[in-house]
Scaffold this active site. Structure first.
Site, short mmCIF file in Angstrom:
data_model
loop_
_atom_site.label_atom_id
_atom_site.label_comp_id
_atom_site.label_asym_id
_atom_site.label_seq_id
_atom_site.Cartn_x
_atom_site.Cartn_y
_atom_site.Cartn_z
N ASP A 65 0.81 -1.22 0.00
CA ASP A 65 0.00 0.00 0.00
C ASP A 65 0.84 1.27 0.00
OD1 ASP A 65 0.88 -0.61 2.58
OD2 ASP A 65 -1.11 -1.15 3.28
N ASN A 134 -7.89 -3.68 14.06
CA ASN A 134 -9.28 -3.88 13.61
C ASN A 134 -9.39 -5.00 12.56
OD1 ASN A 134 -8.20 -2.74 11.35
ND2 ASN A 134 -9.57 -0.97 11.26
N HIS A 136 -7.55 -5.24 9.77
CA HIS A 136 -7.24 -4.92 8.37
C HIS A 136 -5.96 -5.63 7.93
CE1 HIS A 136 -4.93 -1.02 9.68
NE2 HIS A 136 -4.04 -1.93 9.34
N GLU A 141 -9.83 -2.04 5.12
CA GLU A 141 -10.50 -1.83 6.40
C GLU A 141 -11.76 -2.70 6.50
OE1 GLU A 141 -8.85 -0.38 8.51
OE2 GLU A 141 -8.11 1.60 7.94
C1 F6R Z 1 1.39 -1.99 6.10
C2 F6R Z 1 0.03 -2.53 6.11
C3 F6R Z 1 -0.78 -2.63 7.36
C4 F6R Z 1 0.01 -3.01 8.61
C5 F6R Z 1 -0.89 -2.98 9.83
C6 F6R Z 1 -0.13 -3.26 11.11
O1 F6R Z 1 1.90 -1.98 4.78
O2 F6R Z 1 -0.46 -2.87 5.08
O3 F6R Z 1 -1.79 -3.60 7.17
O4 F6R Z 1 0.60 -4.26 8.44
O5 F6R Z 1 -1.50 -1.73 9.94
O6 F6R Z 1 0.72 -2.19 11.38
P1 F6R Z 1 1.86 -2.27 12.47
O7 F6R Z 1 2.85 -3.26 11.99
O8 F6R Z 1 2.45 -0.88 12.52
O9 F6R Z 1 1.20 -2.69 13.73
#
Ligand code: F6R
Length: 240
Positions: A65, A134, A136, A141
């Protein structure tokens, strides 16, 4: 699931897993994540590259992303993150590293281009994932269709708050992003999901105990034939 003691052990195990694959398949196409979770893994990949000369010369990468509105030179962009955390320190050809273009004039067109690019290159062999509290994956989301390909999404307030730690103010966190869709992620041949810390306890619980539902995007991973989870004690501490 591989259960480990802590973040450091998760990072070592994950890096070892990736290194084995890169050695076995030098042309591997990796799907990569940003965020806090994989930083330690990338540090271990760099240390191994320096010590053992594991080569990434033929490896191709696709990131999950990118924030809309940020160019790759912006310190908060995921392109910048990847260069700093990994690409600048290994022998990968940057031309073979792909991140959606957050500053493209037409974000919808960019989604189509990115999805087609992944297909044209033959798809992702090993996708590294983190998980949002959550549920994702990527920036898909809760409520996102399981059938979606790479798409523009509105970031949930909780996601913007969680990611505010990388920005000066929470208001600086972009409101939209381009993300590989759930269907893009599900097409990867193999998935490595990394989970660390107490803040992911509830997400792990839901992943293991609740039905597959678009309200909890990561639940779809139960339908993927080849998922490995590396999770630390704190993340699994609430598993019933
Ligand atoms: C990052 C991504 C997100 C993260 C998720 C967890 O490229 O796609 O799905 O993997 O938000 O984030 P952290 O690792 O910061 O807890």
């Amino acid at each position: 699931m591989i259960e480990v003691q802590n973040y450091d052990e998760m990072s070592q195990k994950a890096a070892g897993y990736i290194i084995d694959k890169v050695c076995q398949y030098p042309n591997i196409k990796l799907g990569l994540a940003t965020g806090g979770t994989p930083i330690g893994t990338y540090k271990n990949l760099i240390a191994d590259h320096q010590k053992n000369r594991t080569s990434y010369r033929k490896v191709t990468t696709f990131n999950l992303d990118e924030y809309i509105g940020l160019s790759g030179n912006d310190k908060n962009s995921y392109r910048y993150f990847m260069n700093e955390q990994l690409f600048n320190h290994i022998d990968i050809d940057k031309n073979n590293t792909y991140v959606p273009l957050g500053d493209s004039k037409d974000a919808e067109k960019e989604c189509l281009r990115y999805e087609e690019l992944i297909e044209k290159k033959g798809g992702i062999d090993l996708q590294i994932l983190g998980i949002g509290s959550n549920g994702h994956i990527g920036f898909n989301e809760p409520g996102t269709s399981f059938y979606a390909a790479t798409q523009v999404i509105q970031l949930a307030p909780s996601t913007r708050e969680a990611n505010a730690r990388f920005f000066k103010h929470v208001e600086d966190v972009p409101t939209k992003a381009i993300t590989m869709g759930i269907s893009t992620i599900m097409k990867s041949k193999e998935i490595l999901l990394l989970v660390s810390g107490e803040s992911k306890k509830d997400a792990m619980n839901k992943l293991f105990n609740e039905e597959i539902s678009e309200n909890f995007p990561a639940s779809i991973l139960k339908n993927h034939p080849c998922v490995t989870i590396i999770a630390d004690k704190a993340a699994v501490s609430g598993l019933k």
